[in-house]
Design an enzyme around this catalytic site. Structure first.
Site, PDB file in Angstrom:
ATOM      1  N   GLY A  75     -56.107  19.334 -12.331  1.00  0.00           N
ATOM      2  CA  GLY A  75     -55.141  19.276 -13.414  1.00  0.00           C
ATOM      3  C   GLY A  75     -53.762  18.920 -12.883  1.00  0.00           C
ATOM      4  N   GLY A 124     -59.846  20.908 -11.464  1.00  0.00           N
ATOM      5  CA  GLY A 124     -60.300  20.400 -12.742  1.00  0.00           C
ATOM      6  C   GLY A 124     -61.329  19.296 -12.630  1.00  0.00           C
ATOM      7  N   GLU A 147     -57.131  26.588  -5.288  1.00  0.00           N
ATOM      8  CA  GLU A 147     -56.070  27.182  -6.105  1.00  0.00           C
ATOM      9  C   GLU A 147     -55.373  28.385  -5.490  1.00  0.00           C
ATOM     10  OE1 GLU A 147     -58.705  24.784  -8.718  1.00  0.00           O
ATOM     11  OE2 GLU A 147     -59.036  26.282  -7.156  1.00  0.00           O
ATOM     12  N   ASP A 155     -60.476  28.036 -11.752  1.00  0.00           N
ATOM     13  CA  ASP A 155     -60.795  28.180 -13.173  1.00  0.00           C
ATOM     14  C   ASP A 155     -61.805  27.099 -13.581  1.00  0.00           C
ATOM     15  OD1 ASP A 155     -58.914  26.121 -12.866  1.00  0.00           O
ATOM     16  OD2 ASP A 155     -57.953  26.514 -14.786  1.00  0.00           O
TER      17      ASP A 155
END
Length: 356
Positions: A75, A124, A147, A155
């Protein structure tokens, strides 16, 4: 549409394009200068592509990149940080809500999804690729969930797919941000097939009256270009021994016992560089994910991300690693109140370990 027509269409300015090649649908990520880092408009465009496909589905949907360097680098986390700095948290929450909904749609699509992972696939990017049935790699593939190094957590459904990897591999990958090569990805199951040339997969699928799996297996590189042994496989027993612990402190203790091993020293260095808060949140999320469905994991992750984007460590971590790039983040004291584990539906591994 021919491959030439597809190539011409992809050269346009659209950052996501959708084409049909016979009964094969092709979604192409086309933001090469940013390594296809996902933005809100790209997420919305991907949803529109799936809407088109669901209205008139064919036999298989291929998800690929126009870039020879990356499938998707994740992302656009710098934009998320800027939202946090300026207090526009609702924009970030909207981004994550739409992104996680996309992850779920890809997992639940009624036709098979083939993701072509050629080059970098992180964060992502794994959310786009790993939930489909076929994750096709080239020898240039690099997969990671890095992350914790920026004050965030894995995530996009990682609490679901990492928690289902063999042994403690998912915990290891999530906490350390370890970069998997093609052999590692195949060993863990994050990758399902390897091909010599990803650019020919869509046309091969369109021309063959065979199962997707058979077509992909027939496209595997021939010796001597087959896959070397996995690095993870060679350390698997020790990884399980260390990362099977129920607290970050316990994991560190086991790694320190093996500090003479290069892989263990590297793992310790990764933990030392990461946000202490991110490590605790990641361990708690992967542990909780073992007993949840994908949709439940995504709902939990939205609660987590909605909190973490407000934290000191997230703002500082993205600054240090992606904005100023001094790679010297100043993490908050581990005891600082930055995160409400209970509100996210998590147990706090640090508190639980200390209570023993």
């Amino acid at each position: 549409m021919t491959d030439t027509q597809v190539a011409a269409a992809v050269s346009a300015h659209a950052e996501v394009t959708f084409h049909r090649h016979g009964t094969v649908g092709r979604i192409v990520l086309n933001r090469p200068k940013a390594l296809n880092a996902l933005t809100t408009p790209m997420i919305e465009a991907l949803h529109r592509c799936l809407n088109q496909w669901e209205c008139d589905p064919g036999s298989v949907l291929v998800l690929e990149s126009s870039s020879p360097k990356a499938f998707c680098a994740g992302g656009d986390i710098r934009a998320i940080r800027q939202n946090s700095v300026e207090g526009r948290h609702h924009e970030s929450i909207s981004f994550f809500t739409n992104e996680y909904a996309l992850n779920a749609r890809l997992a639940e699509l009624q036709t098979p999804v083939v993701s072509l992972i050629d080059g970098i696939c992180m964060g992502g990017g794994l959310g786009l690729s790993v939930h489909g049935a076929f994750r096709v790699l080239t020898e240039r593939a690099v997969l990671a969930m890095p992350e914790t190094a920026i004050g965030f957590f894995p995530d996009v459904g990682a609490s679901y797919f990492l928690s289902r990897l063999p042994g403690a591999l998912g915990t290891f990958i999530g906490l350390t941000g370890y970069r998997l090569d093609t052999a590692d990805a195949l060993y863990t199951g994050l990758g399902t097939h390897i091909v010599a040339d990803a650019t020919t997969v869509a046309s091969a699928l369109a021309q063959q009256d065979r199962s997707v799996d058979e077509v992909l297996r027939n496209m595997a590189p021939a010796p001597p270009h087959d896959v070397p042994p996995s690095r993870l496989a060679s350390h698997r027993a020790e990884i399980d021994h260390c990362f099977g612990q129920t607290s970050v402190a316990g994991i560190r203790s086991r790694l320190e016992e093996l500090a003479g091993r290069p892989w263990a020293r590297d793992a310790l260095a990764a933990l030392d560089a990461a946000s202490p808060l991110s490590l605790e949140v990641t361990l708690a999320a992967v542990t909780a994910g073992k007993q949840l469905s994908l949709r439940q994991c995504l709902a939990m992750e939205l609660k987590i991300s909605s909190q973490l984007i407000r934290s000191h460590d997230f703002i500082e971590g993205v600054r240090a690693m992606l904005v100023d790039k001094d790679r010297s983040p100043h993490w908050a004291d581990p005891g600082a109140e930055q995160f409400d584990f209970a509100a996210a539906g998590l147990w706090n591994p640090a508190v639980t370990a200390a209570a023993r």
